[in-house]
Design a protein around this motif. Structure first.
Motif, PDB file in Angstrom:
ATOM      1  N   TYR A 193       7.456 -14.624   5.990  1.00  0.00           N
ATOM      2  CA  TYR A 193       6.037 -14.908   6.214  1.00  0.00           C
ATOM      3  C   TYR A 193       5.784 -16.294   6.776  1.00  0.00           C
ATOM      4  N   ASP A 194       6.736 -17.206   6.591  1.00  0.00           N
ATOM      5  CA  ASP A 194       6.519 -18.525   7.182  1.00  0.00           C
ATOM      6  C   ASP A 194       6.561 -18.457   8.718  1.00  0.00           C
ATOM      7  N   HIS A 195       7.124 -17.367   9.267  1.00  0.00           N
ATOM      8  CA  HIS A 195       7.119 -17.206  10.729  1.00  0.00           C
ATOM      9  C   HIS A 195       5.709 -17.007  11.271  1.00  0.00           C
ATOM     10  N   TYR A 196       4.752 -16.641  10.392  1.00  0.00           N
ATOM     11  CA  TYR A 196       3.392 -16.342  10.847  1.00  0.00           C
ATOM     12  C   TYR A 196       2.384 -17.399  10.404  1.00  0.00           C
ATOM     13  N   LEU A 197       2.853 -18.489   9.769  1.00  0.00           N
ATOM     14  CA  LEU A 197       1.923 -19.487   9.252  1.00  0.00           C
ATOM     15  C   LEU A 197       1.102 -20.143  10.361  1.00  0.00           C
ATOM     16  N   ASP A 198       1.731 -20.443  11.492  1.00  0.00           N
ATOM     17  CA  ASP A 198       0.992 -21.083  12.583  1.00  0.00           C
ATOM     18  C   ASP A 198      -0.139 -20.192  13.074  1.00  0.00           C
ATOM     19  N   LEU A 199       0.129 -18.874  13.131  1.00  0.00           N
ATOM     20  CA  LEU A 199      -0.920 -17.956  13.583  1.00  0.00           C
ATOM     21  C   LEU A 199      -2.042 -17.874  12.563  1.00  0.00           C
TER      22      LEU A 199
END
Length: 380
Positions: free
Chosen positions: A374-380
């Motif tokens: 889920y950290d892969h989507y934090l920027d989004l």
């Protein structure tokens, strides 16, 4: 036929009581030839046929049975005559009146194969090792799971290396070799294999093979030679065949209960080390002592181990996921809809953009799964 007691009586009459052969013959009714035979030998009498007994029931159909069995040599194995089928045909086609047991007994006599015998092989130190896969069941976190067992054995010292993987894919084959060579601290000059598809593209005439490029890379990195058995001739690497059976019986019986494959492989490594106290067959040396001699003639390890992975070009989608082997793995959203490179190891998947590692996942061996961080989507 006279029994041993009769022989004893005759010998006592002649040797102890001094009776002549003619008198003994007259008193006992035995022929002088039989009496002389008893006086010459004290061997236990054994009845021997002077000629085979006639078998009138089966003799008439013997040529027919022999011809059918000769034709079977050219037929597929699953379409050859059984004794019961031979009996049925004899009854239907030739009016055979004998019993089925008579036919079965005769066919059994014809099919008796000569006892197997083998020449004991002697291997020079450091020259050869043998490899094979095995399969076992373990209790992994309380569930029964089948795992694949990588087995390699040095033929001179009998030193072994055993490790488990979830699959037999090429990445596992490569990683098993690298780990085995690291465990040995050296590389055998030649390794013997079956014609496994992860190493062999095509079997050619004789010993020639078209080998997989990644397998050739492994050989080039460690500089050993590969030797492949004839198709269907696994006994040509009998030492490792026996090792697979030994490991299944000794290391995996009873079924081990573990929390992870790492725990299981640590257990197997200890077993491999303790095996070094075993005595080498037809030798006074232990496996450890013999390997000290063998290691000196083996090839040295290269400065760096081989990177045991498959490299696959992938493209992430708008959901910031790549697809590999029917599973989806997430990457950071900044790399959505981007051409990427995936390095597939036996137990993990690494995703690169150029030379930069952008994501790493545990490899999933099921189908239709999404592995998201889920950290892969934090920027989004």
């Amino acid at each position: 036929m006279l029994q041993m007691a009769n022989y004893e009586f005759i010998r006592k009459q002649h040797i102890l009581l001094g009776k002549p052969i003619r008198q003994i013959s007259r008193e006992t009714g035995y022929s002088r030839q039989v009496i002389r035979k008893a006086l010459k030998s004290t061997k236990i009498p054994v009845y021997q046929l002077s000629k085979p007994k006639p078998k009138p029931v089966i003799d008439s159909v013997q040529p027919i049975i022999l011809e059918w069995l000769r034709q079977d040599e050219q037929a597929p194995p699953k379409q050859r005559h059984t004794a019961t089928r031979i009996y049925q045909r004899l009854v239907d086609e030739y009016g055979f009146t004998g019993g089925e047991s008579t036919v079965r007994r005769y066919v059994r006599q014809l099919r008796v194969s000569p006892p197997k015998a083998f020449v004991p092989l002697d291997f020079p130190p450091g020259k050869f090792a043998q490899f094979d896969w095995g399969e076992v069941t373990v209790l992994l976190q309380g569930k029964q799971v089948k795992v694949q067992v990588f087995c390699m054995r040095c033929t001179y010292s009998r030193k072994i290396f055993v490790k488990t993987f979830f699959h037999q894919k090429q990445e596992s084959l490569l990683q098993g070799h690298v780990d085995a060579f690291e465990f040995f601290g050296a590389v055998p000059q030649t390794v013997t294999y079956d014609n496994l598809t992860t190493a062999v593209k095509k079997v050619l005439e004789g010993k020639n093979r078209v080998e997989q490029e990644r397998f050739v890379q492994l050989r080039a990195h460690y500089l050993f030679e590969s030797h492949f058995c004839d198709p269907g001739k696994g006994h040509q690497k009998g030492q490792v065949e026996n090792l697979v059976k030994f490991v299944q019986k000794q290391f995996f019986t009873p079924v081990p209960c573990v929390s992870s494959l790492e725990e299981l492989n640590y257990f197997l490594l200890e077993k491999c080390i303790s095996y070094e106290t075993t005595t080498v067959p037809r030798s006074s040396l232990t496996v450890g002592e013999a390997f000290e001699q063998e290691q000196q003639t083996m090839l040295p390890l290269p400065p760096q181990p081989l990177d045991c992975c498959r490299v696959v070009s992938v493209k992430s989608n708008t959901l910031s996921m790549i697809h590999f082997e029917k599973n989806a793995y997430s990457v950071p959203v900044s790399y959505a809809s981007t051409e990427l490179t995936c390095k597939v190891f036996a137990e993990r998947v690494e995703v690169y953009h150029g030379n930069k590692l952008i994501a790493e996942h545990e490899r999933c061996l099921e189908s239709g799964k999404e592995l998201l961080q889920y950290d892969h989507y934090l920027d989004l």
